[in-house]
Design an enzyme around this catalytic site. Structure first.
Site, PDB file in Angstrom:
ATOM      1  N   ASP A 107       0.928  -1.245   0.135  1.00 50.67           N
ATOM      2  CA  ASP A 107       0.028   0.007  -0.011  1.00 50.67           C
ATOM      3  C   ASP A 107       0.876   1.219  -0.055  1.00 50.67           C
ATOM      4  OD1 ASP A 107      -1.771   1.996   0.521  1.00 50.67           O
ATOM      5  OD2 ASP A 107      -2.532   1.310   2.260  1.00 50.67           O
ATOM      6  N   LYS A 153       3.310  11.419  -3.116  1.00 50.44           N
ATOM      7  CA  LYS A 153       2.085  10.651  -4.048  1.00 50.44           C
ATOM      8  C   LYS A 153       1.067  11.729  -4.603  1.00 50.44           C
ATOM      9  CE  LYS A 153      -1.290   7.159  -3.629  1.00 50.44           C
ATOM     10  NZ  LYS A 153      -2.064   5.998  -2.474  1.00 50.44           N
ATOM     11  N   GLU A 184      -7.086   0.572  -4.558  1.00 53.93           N
ATOM     12  CA  GLU A 184      -7.227   0.534  -3.155  1.00 53.93           C
ATOM     13  C   GLU A 184      -8.555  -0.010  -2.683  1.00 53.93           C
ATOM     14  OE1 GLU A 184      -5.809   4.397  -2.101  1.00 53.93           O
ATOM     15  OE2 GLU A 184      -3.582   3.970  -3.002  1.00 53.93           O
ATOM     16  N   ASP A 217     -13.180   5.277   0.989  1.00 55.45           N
ATOM     17  CA  ASP A 217     -11.637   5.355   1.008  1.00 55.45           C
ATOM     18  C   ASP A 217     -11.248   6.665   1.171  1.00 55.45           C
ATOM     19  OD1 ASP A 217      -8.808   5.064   1.290  1.00 55.45           O
ATOM     20  OD2 ASP A 217      -8.910   3.646  -0.320  1.00 55.45           O
TER      21      ASP A 217
END
Lengths: 169, 620
Positions: free
Chosen positions: B25, B88, B185, B207
């Site tokens: 992850d 990210k 994800e 999420d």
């Protein structure tokens, strides 16, 4: 594309049991999906991508009533959406105008939902008609007209969905 | 008589060999690595027993030495320009794509394709920064598992576009990881939940991570996870909640000019206040700035909720859209899975609970659930089968299309198409005698190209001169199981073919990856050629085994002359494998691969027939 119905072991006709299609789709995809061949050789992997793509495409074709009807008519040698063919009944044209006005005057979610229900009912009615025209009577001219109306209804449904978004903030 | 084991097509030929594979992850704020051990997915800890690796990279010196994780984070306010947090958010992004630039303490360099950060070790792209995080996780996994990894499943936000996915894959390659699959994800989280609970029905996965928000609607039925729709916001996450608090602090303290050190400090304090409000009704914010000013404020839960109400609402609009795309109402959702550290905020849980009229599921740790699910998928893809079979069907998050006349975007692959997918459309020339055509590939839902993301541009040349509108240019978009796109274009009518494969302009070429690997790799002296030969031999050996097995089990699918031909290709490759000549092995390997294409197709047809008639071999 190889025959979409045969791919899922189904009889080619407009009437469709959705659960049977879904089950066959899952069973076939489980055999050909690239994830099942993550460690296979390149030739097999390429085959898997091609097969899985074709399976997805066939599923989309059979799942949506307009695409399924068009597919059956094309197999019978008829192009249902020939741009030269603009025939549509006066009654349906009047109906279109009425729906459009309702869509444009909708000012809240409730009004849109009411219109959405009417459109859904019209879609169901057209699908029943297609079962009769394609499966029982082989009335290709009639089926072509019904299908073109159903395509309009489907587009109308999409416009209603995007109208919902204008109420989202 | 001895019973011989024959493996099923597509399965590993050595069933007892456990291949080491991990799920990673790669988060905005934190990263984790997990693996399946004895049938159970577990998160791997570092030497100090910590599972979570903060996604923070600090460049220490000009030679490029780095510090990654907690110790780097601790130095963030001391050394803000060399300590990159939340890289990210910059993946696959140009300078103009980044909002809130003023809030970031970095010196950005606007490089072509993707922004870079100037550090003591030079300008670093988000791909290189992310690769540093992945290298640490790879080393952790190899130490824990005691061997080389065959590959990794890396998770990405479902709403990542093609450029962001390509950048993630590049970062993994740069870290020396073989990517088995990029996995969304929310889908990873659903795997972790679904397999745990043996659930059937339609689920929503909400999420909210550090920097991204995703909502996915999935149907779980008889071992198939089918994503029905996905939506989200790839620039909305916990960081934005921190920023709201940070701006409030500035306003309360009457600060307008602030140096980078104090900026980092106050952002850290803002985050601590947010975390404290998870189980307290108020949080104290105290900080001593470099200017000597002392800040001492109290933030109540009620005021925090007020500051961030619009952010909560921003997650509900995509949720409604995803439900509509799936053709479902909130009441038709069986369960709502919460993923991402930001879903710990009580206000988020309340808002989601209210929207779906049910208490969200939080029984798996929201920080770990994505890595746990990714590990389960990695285990399957590596060929270590679980007892039960299952399959994942994901979708394209954002429509893919081409620019047409007038700057309009023509959609070719609509959003939420099930992967893998291919769509083709025909275009034509608009000028007499036109011999070339410029194609501009875009991604997004908007009508105007200017509002979509530009993925790639390429030219199709060599079209024979014809009158306007006579040429038939067939453009095909193929999206693979990772959600990555390739585009081909050819003029069909005259039989003249021009064929181009494009990669997004953000993607790195193989040469660039090799160069970066050599620059960054501590073992740059390793003989790259020797390693490539070793890998080729392993692959070739595997192909020989798999083909031999297939010839044994499915010989009936080939006529005798076809059998002899394939067997000849196998012998050819075996012969080449006796020697060490890379080029010869590659030739024989490619020949066998090409030669078995039709055989592979027939075997797949046969397995489909078995599946449809219900006469699976194991039932006999």
């Amino acid at each position: 594309m190889s025959d979409a119905f045969a791919l899922f072991g189904l009889t080619p006709r407009f009437a469709l049991e959705r659960a049977a299609l879904d089950a066959a789709f899952r069973a076939v995809q489980a055999e050909v999906h690239p994830d099942k061949f993550a460690h296979a050789d390149a030739a097999t992997q390429r085959q898997a991508v091609e097969r899985a793509t074709a399976v997805n495409e066939a599923y989309q074709t059979l799942k949506a009533p307009v695409a399924r009807g068009a597919y059956l008519l094309r197999q019978a040698g008829i192009e249902p959406f020939d741009p030269a063919n603009t025939r549509m009944s006066t009654a349906f044209l009047m109906q279109q105008i009425e729906w459009r006005e309702q869509l444009e005057s909708a000012t809240d979610v409730a009004a849109l939902e009411a219109l959405e229900k009417r459109i859904a009912a019209a879609a169901r009615d057209h699908e029943q008609r297609l079962i009769r025209q394609i499966d029982a009577e082989a009335d290709r001219v009639g089926a072509t007209e019904t299908l073109r109306e159903l395509r309009f209804i489907e587009k109308m449904g999409e416009e209603i969905q995007s109208a919902f978004e204008t109420f989202d903030i | 008589m001895a019973l011989l084991q024959i493996s099923e097509p597509g399965q590993s030929t050595a069933p007892h060999e456990h291949r080491l594979a991990v799920g990673i992850d790669l988060g905005t704020t934190n990263s984790l690595v997990a693996t399946v051990r004895n049938g159970i997915s577990v998160v791997l800890n570092d030497a100090h027993g910590h599972a979570i690796l903060p996604s923070v990279v600090r460049y220490l010196d000009a030679t490029g030495h780095t510090d990654v994780g907690q110790s780097a984070l601790a130095k963030a306010s001391e050394d803000p320009h060399n300590t990159v947090i939340s890289a990210k958010r910059f993946m696959g992004r140009g300078l103009k794509d980044l909002p809130d630039l003023a809030l970031l303490p970095y010196h950005f360099v606007d490089a072509p394709g993707m922004v870079q950060v100037r550090t003591v070790a030079g300008a670093k792209s988000p791909v290189e920064i992310s690769a540093e995080i992945l290298k640490v996780l790879r080393a952790r996994a190899e130490a824990a598992l005691g061997g080389d990894l065959v590959g990794a499943v890396i998770t990405v936000p479902a709403y990542f576009d093609d450029a962001q996915r390509q950048a993630t894959k590049d970062a993994a390659r740069l870290a020396g990881l073989d990517v088995l699959r990029l996995l969304n994800e929310p889908t990873a989280a659903a795997i972790a939940y679904g397999l745990d609970n043996g659930s059937e029905g339609v689920y929503a996965v909400y999420d909210l991570g550090g920097g991204t928000f995703d909502i996915s609607i999935l149907r779980l039925a008889r071992g198939v996870f089918e994503v029905l729709a996905t939506n989200g916001d790839s620039a909305l996450g916990g960081d934005d909640f921190d920023r709201r608090i940070y701006c409030w602090i500035l306003e309360q303290a009457g600060l307008s000019v602030i140096n980078d050190h104090d900026k980092s400090l106050l952002i850290a304090r803002a985050r601590e206040a947010k975390e404290r409000l998870t189980d307290h009704t108020e949080a104290q914010v105290t900080a001593l700035l470099t200017t000597g000013q002392f800040i001492d404020l109290t933030l109540t839960e009620a005021h925090f909720n007020q500051l961030t109400e619009s952010l909560v609402a921003k997650t509900l609009a995509p949720t409604r859209k995803a439900l509509r795309d799936a053709g479902l109402k909130p009441a038709e959702i069986q369960g709502v899975v919460m993923v991402g550290g930001s879903t710990r905020m009580p206000r988020i849980q309340a808002a989601v609970g209210e929207f779906f009229s049910q208490t969200p599921l939080t029984n798996l740790d929201p920080d770990k659930v994505v890595a746990l699910g990714a590990a389960i998928q990695a285990n399957v893809l590596a060929g270590n089968r679980l007892g039960d079979d299952w399959l994942l069907l994901d979708v394209v998050p954002l429509s893919l299309g081409l620019e047409t006349m007038g700057g309009l975007a023509e959609k070719i692959v609509p959003r939420n198409s099930t992967l893998p997918t291919a769509r083709a459309q025909e275009f034509t020339t608009y000028k007499d005698g036109q011999t070339a055509m410029s194609l501009h590939v875009v991604q997004g839902e908007r009508e105007l190209v200017a509002d979509c993301r530009s993925l790639a541009r390429f030219d199709l040349r060599g079209i024979p001169p014809m009158v306007a509108g006579a040429a038939r240019i067939r453009v095909t978009f193929q999206v693979d199981a990772d959600g990555l796109l390739s585009v081909t274009a050819r003029e069909t009518q005259t039989g003249v073919e021009a064929h181009i494969e494009v990669k997004p302009s953000y993607g790195l070429s193989d040469d660039e990856i090799t160069r970066m690997l050599q620059e960054s790799n501590a073992h740059a002296k390793d003989d790259v050629a020797a390693r490539q030969l070793a890998e080729l031999k392993v692959d070739a050996g595997r192909l020989v085994d798999a083909t031999r097995t297939a010839l044994t089990t499915d010989a009936a699918l080939l006529n005798p002359s076809e059998q002899a031909w394939v067997a000849g290709l196998v012998s050819g490759l075996e012969g080449a494998l006796q020697g060490d000549e890379g080029a010869a092995i590659k030739r024989a390997y490619d020949a066998l691969n090409r030669g078995t294409g039709e055989f592979a197709a027939r075997r797949m047809d046969a397995s489909v027939r078995r599946a449809l008639t219900g006469h699976r071999l194991e039932e006999f």
